[in-house]
Scaffold this motif. Structure first.
Motif, PDB file in Angstrom:
ATOM      1  N   ALA A 177      63.201  79.837  62.142  1.00  0.00           N
ATOM      2  CA  ALA A 177      63.584  80.596  60.953  1.00  0.00           C
ATOM      3  C   ALA A 177      63.831  82.052  61.323  1.00  0.00           C
ATOM      4  O   ALA A 177      63.136  82.624  62.168  1.00  0.00           O
ATOM      5  N   ALA A 178      64.822  82.658  60.682  1.00  0.00           N
ATOM      6  CA  ALA A 178      65.143  84.058  60.948  1.00  0.00           C
ATOM      7  C   ALA A 178      65.868  84.641  59.743  1.00  0.00           C
ATOM      8  O   ALA A 178      66.713  83.982  59.133  1.00  0.00           O
ATOM      9  N   GLY A 179      65.508  85.887  59.393  1.00  0.00           N
ATOM     10  CA  GLY A 179      66.162  86.545  58.274  1.00  0.00           C
ATOM     11  C   GLY A 179      65.209  87.463  57.534  1.00  0.00           C
ATOM     12  O   GLY A 179      64.036  87.593  57.891  1.00  0.00           O
ATOM     13  N   GLN A 180      65.703  88.095  56.486  1.00  0.00           N
ATOM     14  CA  GLN A 180      64.912  89.041  55.719  1.00  0.00           C
ATOM     15  C   GLN A 180      63.679  88.408  55.089  1.00  0.00           C
ATOM     16  O   GLN A 180      62.579  88.975  55.146  1.00  0.00           O
ATOM     17  N   VAL A 181      63.842  87.253  54.486  1.00  0.00           N
ATOM     18  CA  VAL A 181      62.707  86.592  53.833  1.00  0.00           C
ATOM     19  C   VAL A 181      61.661  86.196  54.860  1.00  0.00           C
ATOM     20  O   VAL A 181      60.454  86.367  54.641  1.00  0.00           O
ATOM     21  N   THR A 182      62.108  85.679  55.999  1.00  0.00           N
ATOM     22  CA  THR A 182      61.179  85.274  57.056  1.00  0.00           C
ATOM     23  C   THR A 182      60.370  86.460  57.556  1.00  0.00           C
ATOM     24  O   THR A 182      59.136  86.369  57.700  1.00  0.00           O
ATOM     25  N   GLU A 183      61.039  87.567  57.835  1.00  0.00           N
ATOM     26  CA  GLU A 183      60.338  88.754  58.340  1.00  0.00           C
ATOM     27  C   GLU A 183      59.349  89.288  57.311  1.00  0.00           C
ATOM     28  O   GLU A 183      58.228  89.672  57.650  1.00  0.00           O
ATOM     29  N   ARG A 184      59.744  89.304  56.065  1.00  0.00           N
ATOM     30  CA  ARG A 184      58.842  89.782  55.016  1.00  0.00           C
ATOM     31  C   ARG A 184      57.669  88.831  54.828  1.00  0.00           C
ATOM     32  O   ARG A 184      56.540  89.262  54.578  1.00  0.00           O
ATOM     33  N   LEU A 185      57.924  87.552  54.937  1.00  0.00           N
ATOM     34  CA  LEU A 185      56.860  86.565  54.791  1.00  0.00           C
ATOM     35  C   LEU A 185      55.806  86.739  55.869  1.00  0.00           C
ATOM     36  O   LEU A 185      54.595  86.705  55.592  1.00  0.00           O
ATOM     37  N   MET A 186      56.229  86.938  57.117  1.00  0.00           N
ATOM     38  CA  MET A 186      55.272  87.135  58.199  1.00  0.00           C
ATOM     39  C   MET A 186      54.493  88.435  58.010  1.00  0.00           C
ATOM     40  O   MET A 186      53.285  88.497  58.266  1.00  0.00           O
ATOM     41  N   ALA A 187      55.176  89.490  57.542  1.00  0.00           N
ATOM     42  CA  ALA A 187      54.489  90.757  57.302  1.00  0.00           C
ATOM     43  C   ALA A 187      53.468  90.622  56.175  1.00  0.00           C
ATOM     44  O   ALA A 187      52.326  91.090  56.293  1.00  0.00           O
ATOM     45  N   LEU A 188      53.852  89.973  55.084  1.00  0.00           N
ATOM     46  CA  LEU A 188      52.936  89.814  53.948  1.00  0.00           C
ATOM     47  C   LEU A 188      51.732  88.956  54.318  1.00  0.00           C
ATOM     48  O   LEU A 188      50.606  89.234  53.879  1.00  0.00           O
ATOM     49  N   SER A 189      51.938  87.915  55.117  1.00  0.00           N
ATOM     50  CA  SER A 189      50.811  87.054  55.504  1.00  0.00           C
ATOM     51  C   SER A 189      49.804  87.827  56.363  1.00  0.00           C
ATOM     52  O   SER A 189      48.592  87.674  56.196  1.00  0.00           O
ATOM     53  N   ALA A 190      50.305  88.668  57.281  1.00  0.00           N
ATOM     54  CA  ALA A 190      49.404  89.474  58.113  1.00  0.00           C
ATOM     55  C   ALA A 190      48.652  90.495  57.264  1.00  0.00           C
ATOM     56  O   ALA A 190      47.430  90.670  57.406  1.00  0.00           O
ATOM     57  N   LEU A 191      49.366  91.171  56.363  1.00  0.00           N
ATOM     58  CA  LEU A 191      48.723  92.168  55.507  1.00  0.00           C
ATOM     59  C   LEU A 191      47.714  91.529  54.553  1.00  0.00           C
ATOM     60  O   LEU A 191      46.613  92.054  54.343  1.00  0.00           O
ATOM     61  N   ASN A 192      48.079  90.388  53.979  1.00  0.00           N
ATOM     62  CA  ASN A 192      47.156  89.691  53.075  1.00  0.00           C
ATOM     63  C   ASN A 192      45.866  89.283  53.782  1.00  0.00           C
ATOM     64  O   ASN A 192      44.775  89.373  53.211  1.00  0.00           O
ATOM     65  N   THR A 193      46.005  88.836  55.013  1.00  0.00           N
ATOM     66  CA  THR A 193      44.815  88.475  55.793  1.00  0.00           C
ATOM     67  C   THR A 193      43.943  89.697  56.021  1.00  0.00           C
ATOM     68  O   THR A 193      42.712  89.632  55.909  1.00  0.00           O
ATOM     69  N   LEU A 194      44.577  90.823  56.329  1.00  0.00           N
ATOM     70  CA  LEU A 194      43.833  92.069  56.525  1.00  0.00           C
ATOM     71  C   LEU A 194      43.078  92.443  55.251  1.00  0.00           C
ATOM     72  O   LEU A 194      41.891  92.799  55.300  1.00  0.00           O
ATOM     73  N   TYR A 195      43.735  92.350  54.097  1.00  0.00           N
ATOM     74  CA  TYR A 195      43.071  92.672  52.824  1.00  0.00           C
ATOM     75  C   TYR A 195      41.877  91.739  52.575  1.00  0.00           C
ATOM     76  O   TYR A 195      40.800  92.188  52.164  1.00  0.00           O
ATOM     77  N   ALA A 196      42.086  90.444  52.793  1.00  0.00           N
ATOM     78  CA  ALA A 196      41.033  89.474  52.495  1.00  0.00           C
ATOM     79  C   ALA A 196      39.822  89.670  53.407  1.00  0.00           C
ATOM     80  O   ALA A 196      38.672  89.631  52.948  1.00  0.00           O
TER      81      ALA A 196
END
Length: 404
Positions: free
Chosen positions: A154-173
């Motif tokens: 997978a590659a594209g804007q949604v993919t990049e944002r999804l990976m960023a959000l998953s990393a940030l969400n893990t950090l918050y949790a």
């Protein structure tokens, strides 16, 4: 004599149980075969095959409880590698250039946590359980996201944002649950004095060890190409040493690798692209991780907390979707892309399982009441989430119709 012979037979390495050598080996073979069938015949991520084997184990009452020493070691190492990879893909400069992306991350995580907290309380969940449950629900599993994205190219804007959000969400949790745990320990007059040094060391030590690991790998990377398959063992060894130190010092086994990856990525403009599954050893660990998490729930947990968990899963998903959709235009996403991104925030998986297990160890009065809800939520999410991510990314053209 007959009793001793029977006892020897059922405890021998070839006994057909998941905790024996033969049982574990056959499970790995079955998971690998089912994963390949899912990939080659159905074009589904291999994770669905791994999770399906775990589901069968759970239904049979043979699932993992997370306290097995050898299994927990494999889970910790596999999750550390995946979190390190997730952190190494998170470009903080991108967040600075697009503050609406950071705002989206904060809003969808906070809204999901608040929605789960309110829904849990309305359904009679005690506040001592609803609080940590809401914080855990803020997260999105980087493990599932990374593997689906990697396997499907997978590659594209949604993919990049999804990976960023998953990393940030893990950090918050992770940070949120550590703050809650520290608050509970320090608010008790009988434990606050003895708990204070441990809380301080746990917070600051996790950050320092993560930065040290990232700095060490950055130093090594100046002479070696860490993205080369031959250097995977070096990365794996460094991560394992850091995990040993973290476990010895009672630091966060989730926070250290995630921060190390972020430190490494953001000390240079060079993007880090790691070999799939971190090589053969990493691939085996990933397989074990998803089979274990898929088997972590039990029919009794589903019977006890299934209805509440189903509502919480739905509430969490809708809250994340709504936040992403509301901030789509300011962050630069079309409506269809926002829908795909919001839908892809479903996975919970191993990170939630480990967070709940560790919180239960730190707070044994809460752990037994918390685990059924977390396990029931995983039972609903674990199997469909890789498919939801794959089809969402395919709907916006970021995965080929027939991936390689």
């Amino acid at each position: 004599m007959t009793d001793s012979l029977w006892s020897w037979l059922i405890t021998a390495p070839w006994a057909l149980r998941p905790d024996t050598l033969l049982g574990a080996s056959l499970l790995m073979v079955a998971a690998a075969l089912l994963g390949e069938v899912a990939w080659r015949r159905l074009r589904w991520p291999r994770l669905t095959g791994y999770a399906a084997v775990g589901t069968v184990l759970a239904l049979a009452g043979l699932g993992a409880d997370g306290n097995e020493a050898a299994l927990r070691l494999a889970v910790d190492v596999a999750l550390a590698l995946l979190l390190f990879e997730a952190g190494a893909r998170l470009n903080l400069r991108w967040l600075a250039r697009n503050p609406w992306l950071l705002a989206t991350s904060l809003c969808e995580a906070a809204l999901a946590g608040i929605a789960v907290l309110i829904a849990a309380r309305l359904m009679g969940v005690p506040p001592t359980v609803a609080g940590p449950l809401a914080i855990i629900a803020m997260g999105v599993s980087p493990a599932v996201i990374q593997r689906v994205v990697g396997e499907c190219d997978a590659a594209g804007q949604v993919t990049e944002r999804l990976m960023a959000l998953s990393a940030l969400n893990t950090l918050y949790a992770v940070l949120g649950l550590k703050l809650l745990s520290a608050g509970l320990l320090l608010s008790d007059p009988g434990t606050w004095l003895s708990a204070l040094p441990e809380v301080i060391v746990s917070f600051f030590g996790s950050f320092l060890l993560g930065a040290a690991l990232g700095s060490l790998l950055a130093l090594i990377a100046r002479r070696l190409d860490l993205r080369n398959e031959n250097s995977v063992v070096l990365v794996l060894g460094c991560v394992m040493v850091a995990l040993v130190l973290a476990k010895t010092l009672k630091l966060s086994l989730l926070l250290v690798p995630l921060l190390a990856g972020m430190w490494l990525r953001n000390r240079t403009d060079r993007p880090w692209v790691w070999p799939r599954h971190f090589g053969t050893v990493g691939g085996v660990l990933v397989l074990v991780l998803f089979v274990a998490v898929g088997s972590g729930w039990s029919p009794s947990a589903l019977a006890t907390a299934g209805l509440v968990a189903a509502v919480l899963v739905l509430v969490r998903w809708v809250a994340k979707f709504a936040a992403v959709f509301a901030l789509a235009r300011p962050s630069g996403l079309a409506w269809k892309q926002a829908g795909a991104l919001g839908a892809s925030l479903l996975p919970l998986s191993a990170t939630a399982w480990v967070l709940a297990l560790d919180f239960g160890v730190a707070h044994p009065a809460v752990g037994p009441a918390l685990m059924p809800f977390v396990l029931a939520m995983l039972a609903f999410i674990e199997l469909p989430s890789p498919l939801v991510v794959m089809y969402s990314l395919r709907a916006v053209g970021e995965i080929e119709k027939e991936p390689r």
